[in-house]
Write an enzyme that holds these catalytic residues in place. Structure first.
Site, PDB file in Angstrom:
ATOM      1  N   LYS A 182       0.882  -1.169   0.000  1.00  0.00           N
ATOM      2  CA  LYS A 182       0.000   0.000   0.000  1.00  0.00           C
ATOM      3  C   LYS A 182       0.922   1.222   0.000  1.00  0.00           C
ATOM      4  CE  LYS A 182      -1.860   3.070   1.716  1.00  0.00           C
ATOM      5  NZ  LYS A 182      -1.746   4.474   1.217  1.00  0.00           N
ATOM      6  N   GLU A 257       9.477   1.781  11.095  1.00  0.00           N
ATOM      7  CA  GLU A 257      10.533   2.775  10.913  1.00  0.00           C
ATOM      8  C   GLU A 257       9.846   4.131  10.934  1.00  0.00           C
ATOM      9  OE1 GLU A 257      12.332   5.503   9.834  1.00  0.00           O
ATOM     10  OE2 GLU A 257      12.695   4.747   7.806  1.00  0.00           O
ATOM     11  N   CYS A 291      13.544  10.438   6.799  1.00  0.00           N
ATOM     12  CA  CYS A 291      13.466   9.914   8.167  1.00  0.00           C
ATOM     13  C   CYS A 291      14.786  10.127   8.889  1.00  0.00           C
ATOM     14  CB  CYS A 291      13.066   8.453   8.166  1.00  0.00           C
ATOM     15  SG  CYS A 291      13.759   7.506   6.818  1.00  0.00           S
ATOM     16  N   GLU A 390       9.960  15.907  15.179  1.00  0.00           N
ATOM     17  CA  GLU A 390      10.333  15.749  13.772  1.00  0.00           C
ATOM     18  C   GLU A 390       9.501  16.722  12.940  1.00  0.00           C
ATOM     19  OE1 GLU A 390       9.242  12.092  11.542  1.00  0.00           O
ATOM     20  OE2 GLU A 390      11.348  12.032  10.958  1.00  0.00           O
TER      21      GLU A 390
HETATM   22  P1  NAI Z   1       1.655   8.619   7.658  1.00  0.00           P
HETATM   23  O1  NAI Z   1       2.502   7.873   8.587  1.00  0.00           O
HETATM   24  O2  NAI Z   1       0.233   8.836   8.057  1.00  0.00           O
HETATM   25  O3  NAI Z   1       1.649   7.861   6.213  1.00  0.00           O
HETATM   26  C1  NAI Z   1       2.599   6.881   5.834  1.00  0.00           C
HETATM   27  C2  NAI Z   1       1.874   5.747   5.116  1.00  0.00           C
HETATM   28  O4  NAI Z   1       0.916   5.172   6.001  1.00  0.00           O
HETATM   29  C3  NAI Z   1       1.095   6.157   3.866  1.00  0.00           C
HETATM   30  O5  NAI Z   1       1.140   5.118   2.907  1.00  0.00           O
HETATM   31  C4  NAI Z   1      -0.320   6.290   4.396  1.00  0.00           C
HETATM   32  O6  NAI Z   1      -1.297   6.131   3.393  1.00  0.00           O
HETATM   33  C5  NAI Z   1      -0.376   5.151   5.393  1.00  0.00           C
HETATM   34  N1  NAI Z   1      -1.384   5.310   6.440  1.00  0.00           N
HETATM   35  C6  NAI Z   1      -1.900   6.459   6.955  1.00  0.00           C
HETATM   36  N2  NAI Z   1      -2.815   6.184   7.902  1.00  0.00           N
HETATM   37  C7  NAI Z   1      -2.883   4.831   8.008  1.00  0.00           C
HETATM   38  C8  NAI Z   1      -3.630   3.932   8.834  1.00  0.00           C
HETATM   39  N3  NAI Z   1      -4.515   4.372   9.728  1.00  0.00           N
HETATM   40  N4  NAI Z   1      -3.415   2.608   8.692  1.00  0.00           N
HETATM   41  C9  NAI Z   1      -2.500   2.149   7.800  1.00  0.00           C
HETATM   42  N5  NAI Z   1      -1.792   2.942   6.981  1.00  0.00           N
HETATM   43  C10 NAI Z   1      -1.966   4.261   7.081  1.00  0.00           C
HETATM   44  O7  NAI Z   1       2.380   9.991   7.342  1.00  0.00           O
HETATM   45  P2  NAI Z   1       1.779  11.360   6.726  1.00  0.00           P
HETATM   46  O8  NAI Z   1       0.429  11.608   7.301  1.00  0.00           O
HETATM   47  O9  NAI Z   1       1.878  11.292   5.260  1.00  0.00           O
HETATM   48  O10 NAI Z   1       2.853  12.432   7.255  1.00  0.00           O
HETATM   49  C11 NAI Z   1       2.749  12.981   8.563  1.00  0.00           C
HETATM   50  C12 NAI Z   1       4.116  13.036   9.222  1.00  0.00           C
HETATM   51  O11 NAI Z   1       4.640  11.736   9.342  1.00  0.00           O
HETATM   52  C13 NAI Z   1       5.186  13.791   8.469  1.00  0.00           C
HETATM   53  O12 NAI Z   1       5.143  15.158   8.697  1.00  0.00           O
HETATM   54  C14 NAI Z   1       6.444  13.176   9.033  1.00  0.00           C
HETATM   55  O13 NAI Z   1       6.791  13.781  10.247  1.00  0.00           O
HETATM   56  C15 NAI Z   1       6.057  11.754   9.295  1.00  0.00           C
HETATM   57  N6  NAI Z   1       6.530  10.848   8.223  1.00  0.00           N
HETATM   58  C16 NAI Z   1       7.691  10.179   8.419  1.00  0.00           C
HETATM   59  C17 NAI Z   1       8.201   9.381   7.428  1.00  0.00           C
HETATM   60  C18 NAI Z   1       9.484   8.651   7.599  1.00  0.00           C
HETATM   61  O14 NAI Z   1      10.146   8.318   6.630  1.00  0.00           O
HETATM   62  N7  NAI Z   1       9.881   8.347   8.809  1.00  0.00           N
HETATM   63  C19 NAI Z   1       7.529   9.225   6.125  1.00  0.00           C
HETATM   64  C20 NAI Z   1       6.285   9.954   6.034  1.00  0.00           C
HETATM   65  C21 NAI Z   1       5.831  10.738   7.060  1.00  0.00           C
END
Ligand code: NAI
Ligand code: MG
Length: 488
Positions: A182, A257, A291, A390
């Site tokens: 996904k 992660e 990250c 972050e």
């Molecule tokens: P997110 O963690 O919500 O999204 C990452 C992935 O999880 C996407 O594929 C999303 O569709 C999926 N996702 C979202 N809600 C879900 C749920 N309830 N169940 C299963 N999958 C789900 O991150 P978002 O909202 O895009 O970004 C918010 C913050 O997260 C950013 O500002 C950043 O701080 C952090 N982030 C960190 C990342 C990293 O590489 N460590 C990558 C992306 C975001």
């Protein structure tokens, strides 16, 4: 750019393009101008069911499916063919990635090459993964088997879709799992194209499936699905918690992660000329949406002013603009992410935190794009949100320290623990800090945001658990079975 990947708005399940069961689609915005330019399928639980069923057929109930029966050497050969295909299509994939994420094209190209490297690495490793024989009582032989989990789920964020897909799906396939992916709703076109290439490279039907859509719909359905045997997730701590809770209901192991607030510790004896470009790149690469971004700059007081002057000059020279203009920095992923960074910066301003320097957005950048100039802040109090949370944008927080003990206390003093950089010529200090820093990777006199296919990667504390990259990742995509034979 590949019109098919942009216009199709379908999932890739069982080596076929399939529309969302509910017929719904989502727009994909180009962060460089804020305008929609593609549509994807809006997947829901029914679509996830279909993808998990396809993966299960490919793997089988106990490894008897077409993919489950494929030998390790053949899995390796397939991954090598796919790596070759990715390299042939580097430019096409780079453009898809840059268009969706906003990253400068050179970074899109680097990501495509990294994807190929992951496939190569795991291609070579596939037939070197094996169990052991163990000493036990006389008359018995005991051995261990490294078996695939079966069907693995992969929830991928938007910052590095190709790299994170490579490290997670590459390792999972090498270990013999069938995968359901996904990707993030913001950026998934490159991965749909790679799945198509995988089918062309001879991957059996159902060994790799991609369901697109929102996280709270398709993502949540995948995390909760009882047919999944392992989940790997990269993204925010909040979503990571939700994924782990959903998976726990069916006792499904999870690798998380979750990002970081990674420090760079610069001591007075460091070679400052070498420090500056690395420190700057570690926070502006991918506009700080990494990250492992080096988002805290801890500097020994004797060199604090001279280093800030140099880092400030380098940041002030950075130009921000559209992905395809291929400047130093691109836009952020979406308006809400830009708003998030603005909120941090206005809080900093309200609290009297001084801006040392900022880059500039070029005049030709479209008004509706999501641009943020890289910004260096100084004397950030160590407990302030800017020094603790972050931000996920190009904002570097500088703090002075006095002595190694204080440096270590500040470095370890956040909820995160992903990566750290240590800059000093003192070998004993290098080793002490490397051992005492609470994180998953320590770089001495360098810093590796993003790269390092061969190097195990992952966090402690709120940065998550489990390891990706390197050979270690393969172990995570297997389960160990012990066989004890009494033969007298
Ligand atoms: P997110 O963690 O919500 O999204 C990452 C992935 O999880 C996407 O594929 C999303 O569709 C999926 N996702 C979202 N809600 C879900 C749920 N309830 N169940 C299963 N999958 C789900 O991150 P978002 O909202 O895009 O970004 C918010 C913050 O997260 C950013 O500002 C950043 O701080 C952090 N982030 C960190 C990342 C990293 O590489 N460590 C990558 C992306 C975001
Ligand atoms: Mg979210």
């Amino acid at each position: 750019m590949d019109g098919a990947a942009i216009g199709r708005a379908q999932h890739f399940i069982g080596n076929r393009w399939v529309p969302a069961a509910g017929g719904q689609t989502l727009d994909v915005l180009d962060p460089s101008d804020g305008a929609p330019f593609a549509r994807i399928a809006r997947g829901e639980a029914t679509d996830v069911d279909a993808a998990v069923a396809a993966a299960r057929r490919a793997y089988g109930a106990h490894g008897e499916g077409a993919w489950g029966r494929t030998s390790a050497v053949e899995r390796g050969r397939f991954l090598m063919r796919l790596a070759q295909r990715v390299l042939e299509c580097e430019e096409e994939l780079a453009r898809l990635e840059s268009r969706c994420t906003g990253k400068p094209l050179k970074q899109g190209r680097a990501d495509a090459r990294a994807l190929a490297r992951y496939f190569e690495y795991y291609a070579g490793a596939a037939d070197k993964l094996h169990g052991q024989t163990l000493p036990y009582t006389p008359g018995m032989t005991v051995l261990t088997l490294r078996e695939p989990h079966g069907v693995t789920g992969h929830i991928i964020p938007w910052n590095y879709p190709m790299q994170i897909f490579g490290r997670s799906v590459g390792a999972a396939l090498a270990a013999g799992n069938a995968c359901v992916v996904k990707p993030a709703e913001d950026a998934c076109l490159s991965l749909l194209r790679v799945a198509e290439m995988a089918a062309e490279a001879g991957l059996p039907e159902g060994a790799l499936n991609i369901v697109t859509g929102f996280g709270h719909e398709a993502g949540a359905a995948l995390a909760a699905h009882g047919g999944i045997d392992h989940i790997s997730f990269t993204g925010s701590p909040v979503t990571g918690t939700a994924v782990a809770q959903a998976a726990a209901r069916h006792h499904c192991p999870v690798t998380l992660e979750l990002g970081g607030k990674s420090p760079q510790l610069v001591f007075a004896d460091a070679a400052l000329d070498e420090v500056v470009p690395v420190v700057v790149n570690a926070i502006v690469q991918n506009a700080g949406q990494t990250c492992s971004a080096g988002s805290r700059l801890l500097v020994e007081r004797a060199v604090y002013e001279p280093l800030l002057e140099r880092v400030g000059a380098a940041i002030a020279a950075l130009r921000v603009g559209p992905a395809l203009a291929d400047l130093d920095v691109g836009p952020l992923i979406r308006r809400s992410q830009l708003q998030r960074v603005w909120d941090y910066l206005s809080q900093a301003q309200a609290d009297g935190i001084e801006v040392v320097a900022a880059g500039s957005v070029v005049d030709s950048a479209p008004q509706e794009g999501f641009y943020q100039a890289p910004t260096l802040l100084r004397d950030v109090p160590r407990g302030h949100r800017i020094a603790q949370e972050e931000i996920f944008g190009p904002v570097l927080a500088a703090l002075p320290f006095d002595g190694e003990d204080e440096a270590l206390a500040i470095a370890n003093g956040t909820p995160f623990g992903l990566v750290a950089g240590v800059w000093t010529q003192d070998g004993a200090r290098q080793m002490r800090l490397a051992r005492n820093l609470r994180c998953g990777q320590v770089f001495i006199n360098n810093y590796g945001a993003g790269g390092g296919i061969e190097l195990p990667f992952g966090g402690v504390k709120s940065s998550g658990y489990g390891r990706e990259k390197g050979f270690e990742a393969l172990l995570g995509f297997t389960t160990l079975k012990t066989i004890a034979i009494r033969h007298g």
